[in-house]
Design an enzyme around this catalytic site. Structure first.
Site, mmCIF file in Angstrom:
data_model
loop_
_atom_site.group_PDB
_atom_site.id
_atom_site.type_symbol
_atom_site.label_atom_id
_atom_site.label_comp_id
_atom_site.label_asym_id
_atom_site.label_seq_id
_atom_site.Cartn_x
_atom_site.Cartn_y
_atom_site.Cartn_z
ATOM 1 C CG ASP A 1 6.559 -10.567 -3.744
ATOM 2 O OD1 ASP A 1 5.985 -10.361 -2.879
ATOM 3 O OD2 ASP A 1 7.742 -9.208 -3.528
ATOM 4 C CG ASP B 1 3.035 -7.907 -0.076
ATOM 5 O OD1 ASP B 1 4.090 -7.281 -0.125
ATOM 6 O OD2 ASP B 1 1.762 -7.613 0.280
ATOM 7 C CD GLU C 1 6.450 -5.419 3.299
ATOM 8 O OE1 GLU C 1 6.513 -3.906 2.927
ATOM 9 O OE2 GLU C 1 5.251 -6.218 2.675
ATOM 10 C CG HIS D 1 7.725 -2.641 -4.998
ATOM 11 N ND1 HIS D 1 8.781 -4.025 -4.012
ATOM 12 C CD2 HIS D 1 7.021 -2.779 -4.170
ATOM 13 C CE1 HIS D 1 8.403 -4.152 -3.147
ATOM 14 N NE2 HIS D 1 7.095 -3.638 -2.776
ATOM 15 C CG ASP D 2 6.807 -0.407 -1.679
ATOM 16 O OD1 ASP D 2 6.055 -0.813 -2.353
ATOM 17 O OD2 ASP D 2 6.865 -2.100 -0.947
HETATM 18 C C1 GLC Z 1 3.950 -4.242 0.516
HETATM 19 C C2 GLC Z 1 4.382 -4.353 -1.131
HETATM 20 C C3 GLC Z 1 3.744 -3.102 -1.596
HETATM 21 C C4 GLC Z 1 2.086 -3.331 -0.979
HETATM 22 C C5 GLC Z 1 1.719 -3.409 -0.040
HETATM 23 C C6 GLC Z 1 0.720 -4.049 0.163
HETATM 24 O O1 GLC Z 1 3.909 -3.170 1.417
HETATM 25 O O2 GLC Z 1 6.284 -3.871 -1.098
HETATM 26 O O3 GLC Z 1 4.150 -2.472 -3.058
HETATM 27 O O4 GLC Z 1 1.498 -2.403 -2.101
HETATM 28 O O5 GLC Z 1 2.394 -4.212 0.795
HETATM 29 O O6 GLC Z 1 0.521 -5.245 -0.712
#
Ligand code: GLC
Length: 553
Positions: free
Chosen positions: A98, A205, A260, A324-325
């Site tokens: 990540d 991310d 993402e 995980h979100d």
């Molecule tokens: C992304 C991650 C999440 C995190 C956010 C801030 O969305 O998947 O878990 O809290 O970014 O880094």
């Protein structure tokens, strides 16, 4: 979309703190991951994505990085990491890390320097701005942007006059300033460091939000998009940076970038990302189409429409139901009682759509959310707490309602320790060890040991769909065409060189009639989540047929 290996294999996401505890402290770690590589190999996994394992105060569970070059002692040492690289290589498994570079942790030395010495070059690694004053002379932040995690996106700097720093997430995650060439250089150095260690690529991310085009006030946006996001989502500067990173450090090393891409990117943005920037990416539209603002259930009618748009317009989506979100897919996308069948239907879709399938640890055994959620005091996710606080303090909502909203938006359910077996530690940790977050009672039912010898289990179905896609050029490269059906059915064909698959999915928990009649399909049944055939589609029924396109009509 450049890389073949990623096109050809599903990606399995590991949330390190919850995957496997190798040293008996109740928290997952790298030794734990190594101990489960045979398990992953047996599932047929070829690519793993590790959520952040870098040094971090863990306020946002590693998405707040303090040191990009070292392993969080909670997860082990660099030797453990090197061993992981060796052991994965032996098994032909590649590792994606990540990369969190929209922000660092406020514990990062760059930020500490920036705060303690405004003259330091690190000041310009972040976004510091003077606040404004309203007509009455009251102090206001530099603009009206909101944090994605509630509240203002600006935090006042203690000890300085009217000075703020930007944080699109929590105040412990200051945003980096991507207008500064030095930041790009630092990030390219980080990428090279890990790729030289053998890493295959990065899941980047919130990468669609790193480049802020202007700091003007934002307009009110649609539900779910924080105010201000039109100034930083999918900007031209963002595309330019990604092109640069790809060309400078990814391409020469033969790696991959998975983005993402939140903030409401459009398919048109997505198309651009796939042109020499990202190999694939995640959009959020198919995750956010709830029945209504209060519901935690997806409207499958909205979902179908949105999914078809993304699948039709974008060449290679990163397809996912869980991470995980998000909540477990059986809780979010499956309505009613047929959750096991529903889980298999979703897996069928995931592995037969066009794009890369991403699965989240536990999804292969059909893991669930906690039956009633966790009590607030046991929730560790910062979002759960901030949403609860917002509901209580700002909207004066009753406790039960506030908790419901906190649970809907919070991410504790999906972060429960993994269940490999029915023992007290569920194969996650040793007997007698208290896990960092309590085990989910569903772990008794949904775990590998309980399922492995049952031909009807979710894990055995998972293996089948994964095997079906492995090396299958039709499912990897074939085009996708959707058939016209009502909202209850998702029906598509994947075709390559006149050969193809027909996929028929009942998106509901009701019996429905298949409008075209099965007898008209020239077919060979290759996969189904019911044992026998019926004249209609049963709740969440999934059927995959091999077809010969020429004869289809
Ligand atoms: C992304 C991650 C999440 C995190 C956010 C801030 O969305 O998947 O878990 O809290 O970014 O880094």
């Amino acid at each position: 979309m450049g890389d073949n290996f990623l096109r050809e294999h599903a990606v399995y996401q590991i949330y390190p703190i919850s995957f496997a505890d190798g040293n008996g402290d109740g928290k997952g770690d790298l030794k734990g991951v190594i101990s489960k590589l045979d398990y992953l190999e047996n599932l047929g996994i070829k690519i793993i994505w590790l959520s952040p394992i870098y040094v971090s105060p863990m306020f946002d569970f590693g998405y707040d990085i303090e040191d990009y070059y070292n392993i969080n002692p909670m997860f082990g040492t660099m030797e453990d990491f090197d061993l992981l690289m060796e052991e994965t290589k032996k098994r032909g498994i590649r590792v994606v890390m990540d990369l969190v570079v929209n922000h660092t942790s406020d514990h990062h030395k760059w930020f500490k320097e920036a705060l303690s010495n405004p003259e330091s070059p690190y000041r310009d690694y972040y976004v510091f701005k003077k606040g404004k004053k309203d007509e009455k002379g009251r102090e206001l932040p530099p603009n009206n942007w909101q944090s994605c995690f509630t509240g203002s996106a600006w935090e006042k700097v203690e000890g300085e006059d009217n000075m703020y720093y930007l944080h699109l997430f929590t105040k412990y995650q200051p945003d980096l300033n991507w207008h500064n060439e030095k930041v790009l250089e630092e990030v390219e150095k980080i990428i090279c460091f890990w790729m030289d260690k053998g890493v295959y690529g990065f899941r980047c991310d919130v990468i669609s939000e790193i480049y802020k085009e202007s700091y003007e006030d934002g307009k009110k946006r649609k539900l779910g998009d924080p105010v201000g996001s039109e100034h930083y989502v999918a900007t031209q500067g963002n595309h330019d940076i990604l092109k640069r990173i790809r060309k400078d450090v990814i391409e020469p090393r033969g790696g991959v970038l998975i983005g993402e891409c939140g903030g409401g990117i459009t398919p048109e943005d997505g198309i651009k990302y796939l042109q020499d920037e990202l190999d694939t990416f995640f959009q959020f539209d198919t995750q956010l189409c709830y029945k209504n603002g209060l519901s935690s259930k997806i409207s499958m009618k909205k979902f179908k429409k949105i999914l078809i748009e993304w699948q039709t317009k974008v060449d290679y989506n990163g397809n996912y139901f869980e991470n995980h979100d998000q909540h477990r897919s059986t809780n979010k996308y499956v309505h009613g009682k047929h959750t096991d069948i529903g889980a298999k239907m979703l897996l069928t879709m995931l592995f037969t759509l066009r794009g890369v399938p991403f699965i989240y640890m536990g999804q292969e055994v059909g893991a669930r959310d906690y039956p009633k959620g966790l009590p607030l005091e046991e929730c560790s996710d910062c979002v759960t707490h901030s949403v609860y606080k917002l509901a209580r303090d700002k909207f004066h909502a009753p406790k039960a309602f506030s908790m419901m909203m906190a649970r809907k938006n919070g991410r504790d359910d999906t972060r429960a320790p993994m269940a490999f077996d029915q023992s007290e530690g569920h194969g996650f940790s040793a007997l007698g060890v208290k896990p960092w977050q309590r085990y989910n009672p569903y772990s008794e039912t949904y775990n590998y040991e309980a399922e492995k010898d049952d031909p009807h289990s979710i894990v055995n179905y998972f293996k089948k769909v994964n095997q079906l896609r492995e090396g299958n050029q039709i499912l990897i490269d074939g085009k996708i065409d959707f058939l016209d059906t009502d909202d209850k059915i998702l029906n598509y064909v994947r075709v390559l060189n006149h050969e193809g698959y027909m996929v028929i999915l009942n998106l509901t928990d009701k019996k429905v009639k298949y409008p075209y009649g099965f007898e008209r399909i020239e077919k060979e049944h290759v996969l189904a989540n019911y044992d026998d055939e019926a004249k209609f589609l049963r709740p969440y029924e999934a059927r995959v047929y091999k077809i010969n396109k020429k004869e289809e009509k």
